[in-house]
Design a protein around this motif. Structure first.
Motif, PDB file in Angstrom:
ATOM      1  N   PHE A  26      -0.023   7.028  -0.019  1.00 30.96           N
ATOM      2  CA  PHE A  26       0.478   6.285   1.150  1.00 30.96           C
ATOM      3  C   PHE A  26       0.275   7.092   2.427  1.00 30.96           C
ATOM      4  O   PHE A  26      -0.034   6.542   3.481  1.00 30.96           O
ATOM      5  CB  PHE A  26       1.953   5.920   0.986  1.00 30.96           C
ATOM      6  CG  PHE A  26       2.239   4.903  -0.093  1.00 30.96           C
ATOM      7  CD1 PHE A  26       1.362   3.873  -0.388  1.00 30.96           C
ATOM      8  CD2 PHE A  26       3.425   4.977  -0.816  1.00 30.96           C
ATOM      9  CE1 PHE A  26       1.635   2.933  -1.374  1.00 30.96           C
ATOM     10  CE2 PHE A  26       3.721   4.040  -1.802  1.00 30.96           C
ATOM     11  CZ  PHE A  26       2.823   3.018  -2.082  1.00 30.96           C
ATOM     12  N   GLY A  30      -2.400   4.999   3.718  1.00 30.80           N
ATOM     13  CA  GLY A  30      -1.537   3.928   4.192  1.00 30.80           C
ATOM     14  C   GLY A  30      -1.185   2.989   3.055  1.00 30.80           C
ATOM     15  O   GLY A  30      -1.853   2.958   2.017  1.00 30.80           O
ATOM     16  N   TYR A  31      -0.130   2.242   3.251  1.00 31.97           N
ATOM     17  CA  TYR A  31       0.361   1.332   2.216  1.00 31.97           C
ATOM     18  C   TYR A  31      -0.672   0.268   1.864  1.00 31.97           C
ATOM     19  O   TYR A  31      -0.978   0.044   0.700  1.00 31.97           O
ATOM     20  CB  TYR A  31       1.661   0.670   2.691  1.00 31.97           C
ATOM     21  CG  TYR A  31       2.192  -0.361   1.732  1.00 31.97           C
ATOM     22  CD1 TYR A  31       2.965   0.024   0.638  1.00 31.97           C
ATOM     23  CD2 TYR A  31       1.937  -1.719   1.907  1.00 31.97           C
ATOM     24  CE1 TYR A  31       3.458  -0.909  -0.254  1.00 31.97           C
ATOM     25  CE2 TYR A  31       2.425  -2.661   1.023  1.00 31.97           C
ATOM     26  CZ  TYR A  31       3.179  -2.256  -0.052  1.00 31.97           C
ATOM     27  OH  TYR A  31       3.669  -3.184  -0.939  1.00 31.97           O
ATOM     28  N   ARG A  58       5.592  -2.548  -3.557  1.00 40.98           N
ATOM     29  CA  ARG A  58       6.578  -2.478  -2.476  1.00 40.98           C
ATOM     30  C   ARG A  58       7.839  -1.751  -2.937  1.00 40.98           C
ATOM     31  O   ARG A  58       8.409  -0.942  -2.204  1.00 40.98           O
ATOM     32  CB  ARG A  58       6.922  -3.883  -1.995  1.00 40.98           C
ATOM     33  CG  ARG A  58       7.832  -3.919  -0.786  1.00 40.98           C
ATOM     34  CD  ARG A  58       8.134  -5.374  -0.383  1.00 40.98           C
ATOM     35  NE  ARG A  58       8.923  -5.441   0.817  1.00 40.98           N
ATOM     36  CZ  ARG A  58      10.235  -5.252   0.863  1.00 40.98           C
ATOM     37  NH1 ARG A  58      10.917  -4.962  -0.230  1.00 40.98           N
ATOM     38  NH2 ARG A  58      10.887  -5.339   2.019  1.00 40.98           N
ATOM     39  N   PHE A  61       7.068   1.811  -3.011  1.00 38.91           N
ATOM     40  CA  PHE A  61       7.045   2.318  -1.632  1.00 38.91           C
ATOM     41  C   PHE A  61       8.464   2.538  -1.129  1.00 38.91           C
ATOM     42  O   PHE A  61       8.762   3.555  -0.498  1.00 38.91           O
ATOM     43  CB  PHE A  61       6.298   1.343  -0.715  1.00 38.91           C
ATOM     44  CG  PHE A  61       6.261   1.795   0.711  1.00 38.91           C
ATOM     45  CD1 PHE A  61       5.379   2.782   1.113  1.00 38.91           C
ATOM     46  CD2 PHE A  61       7.120   1.251   1.648  1.00 38.91           C
ATOM     47  CE1 PHE A  61       5.349   3.211   2.427  1.00 38.91           C
ATOM     48  CE2 PHE A  61       7.099   1.676   2.965  1.00 38.91           C
ATOM     49  CZ  PHE A  61       6.202   2.665   3.354  1.00 38.91           C
ATOM     50  N   ARG A 108       4.925   9.168   9.435  1.00 37.43           N
ATOM     51  CA  ARG A 108       4.168   7.950   9.106  1.00 37.43           C
ATOM     52  C   ARG A 108       4.954   7.080   8.132  1.00 37.43           C
ATOM     53  O   ARG A 108       5.070   5.865   8.330  1.00 37.43           O
ATOM     54  CB  ARG A 108       2.813   8.309   8.500  1.00 37.43           C
ATOM     55  CG  ARG A 108       2.013   7.080   8.124  1.00 37.43           C
ATOM     56  CD  ARG A 108       0.654   7.416   7.556  1.00 37.43           C
ATOM     57  NE  ARG A 108      -0.107   6.185   7.384  1.00 37.43           N
ATOM     58  CZ  ARG A 108      -1.381   6.152   7.118  1.00 37.43           C
ATOM     59  NH1 ARG A 108      -2.071   7.273   7.004  1.00 37.43           N
ATOM     60  NH2 ARG A 108      -1.991   5.000   6.960  1.00 37.43           N
ATOM     61  N   LEU A 109       5.502   7.698   7.083  1.00 39.19           N
ATOM     62  CA  LEU A 109       6.220   6.929   6.067  1.00 39.19           C
ATOM     63  C   LEU A 109       7.492   6.289   6.622  1.00 39.19           C
ATOM     64  O   LEU A 109       7.751   5.109   6.392  1.00 39.19           O
ATOM     65  CB  LEU A 109       6.565   7.819   4.876  1.00 39.19           C
ATOM     66  CG  LEU A 109       5.386   8.265   4.023  1.00 39.19           C
ATOM     67  CD1 LEU A 109       5.817   9.357   3.055  1.00 39.19           C
ATOM     68  CD2 LEU A 109       4.776   7.086   3.275  1.00 39.19           C
ATOM     69  N   GLU A 113       4.930   3.191   8.685  1.00 35.71           N
ATOM     70  CA  GLU A 113       4.704   2.344   7.517  1.00 35.71           C
ATOM     71  C   GLU A 113       6.006   1.669   7.046  1.00 35.71           C
ATOM     72  O   GLU A 113       6.001   0.504   6.674  1.00 35.71           O
ATOM     73  CB  GLU A 113       4.107   3.158   6.368  1.00 35.71           C
ATOM     74  CG  GLU A 113       2.731   3.714   6.650  1.00 35.71           C
ATOM     75  CD  GLU A 113       1.603   2.754   6.344  1.00 35.71           C
ATOM     76  OE1 GLU A 113       1.808   1.751   5.639  1.00 35.71           O
ATOM     77  OE2 GLU A 113       0.490   3.033   6.812  1.00 35.71           O
ATOM     78  N   THR A 116       6.971  -1.426   8.940  1.00 37.36           N
ATOM     79  CA  THR A 116       5.935  -2.441   8.755  1.00 37.36           C
ATOM     80  C   THR A 116       6.040  -3.089   7.373  1.00 37.36           C
ATOM     81  O   THR A 116       5.976  -4.312   7.247  1.00 37.36           O
ATOM     82  CB  THR A 116       4.537  -1.805   8.931  1.00 37.36           C
ATOM     83  OG1 THR A 116       4.458  -1.251  10.245  1.00 37.36           O
ATOM     84  CG2 THR A 116       3.435  -2.824   8.737  1.00 37.36           C
ATOM     85  N   VAL A 117       6.203  -2.280   6.353  1.00 38.60           N
ATOM     86  CA  VAL A 117       6.217  -2.786   4.982  1.00 38.60           C
ATOM     87  C   VAL A 117       7.569  -3.384   4.611  1.00 38.60           C
ATOM     88  O   VAL A 117       7.646  -4.477   4.045  1.00 38.60           O
ATOM     89  CB  VAL A 117       5.838  -1.659   3.980  1.00 38.60           C
ATOM     90  CG1 VAL A 117       5.978  -2.125   2.544  1.00 38.60           C
ATOM     91  CG2 VAL A 117       4.426  -1.157   4.258  1.00 38.60           C
TER      92      VAL A 117
END
Length: 193
Positions: A26, A30-31, A58, A61, A108-109, A113, A116-117
């Motif tokens: 990730f 990226g996811y 998901r 994640f 970022r995580l 991300e 967003t996720v």
């Protein structure tokens, strides 16, 4: 009893391998660009094991993001022992937050991300259970120490949390961490005064 423990240990080991492999991918890709076959290959786990432990990519994640959020919270808590005065604890905690967010990929995580996720609501809930909870406790202590009752601590924690996140993003993009530490300390001093 031995089988139960070995099963539990195997389960935890498998989950940890999946989370570690997923985190690395990730962060790197990226996811959206990471596939479950890549994750299971990197973890040396079967695809069936992935879906035994996690409903889908998901959910995996979310486990990665939750682990990252808990690591940040632990860093903040370690930097703020109970003997510190509330104002000093807030400053030490904010410095620890910036340091913890400098771990490769964490910004970022958690800040790019994650929202967003998982979406704003789910990320806010996770934040409320981790770093924001610690921040609220620190603000309540600092404001009650200064006898500022009636201050909307929840809203203040949201605003400060957003400022800390923005600082973490700026530092991640190459900003001078010491300047952000100084600015955050000044902001906390003003709030606590």
């Amino acid at each position: 009893m031995q089988d139960y423990r070995s099963n539990r240990e195997r389960t935890e080991k498998t989950k940890a391998a999946l989370i570690a492999a997923a985190r690395a991918l990730f962060v790197e890709k990226g996811y959206a660009e990471t596939s479950t076959p890549e994750i299971v290959a990197a973890a040396s786990i079967t695809r069936g094991a992935l879906y035994h432990h996690f409903e889908d990519k998901r959910a995996l994640f979310r486990a990665v993001v939750a682990e990252e959020a808990m690591a940040v919270t632990r860093a903040v808590e370690q930097a703020t022992p109970e003997h510190l005065a509330p104002r000093e604890a807030l400053i030490a905690g904010s410095n620890a937050y910036l340091d913890a967010m400098r771990i490769t990929g964490r910004t970022r995580l958690l800040l790019i991300e994650g929202p967003t996720v998982l979406g704003f609501t789910e990320m806010k809930q996770l934040d409320e259970e981790t770093t924001t909870l610690t921040l609220k406790q620190g603000l309540e202590a600092a404001l009650s120490h200064g006898r500022k009752s009636g201050t909307p601590v929840d809203a203040l924690a949201d605003i400060l949390s957003a400022a800390f996140d923005r600082a973490a993003l700026a530092v991640d993009a190459g900003g001078d961490v010491d300047r952000y530490r100084e600015a955050i300390a000044l902001m906390i001093e003003r709030i606590a005064d």
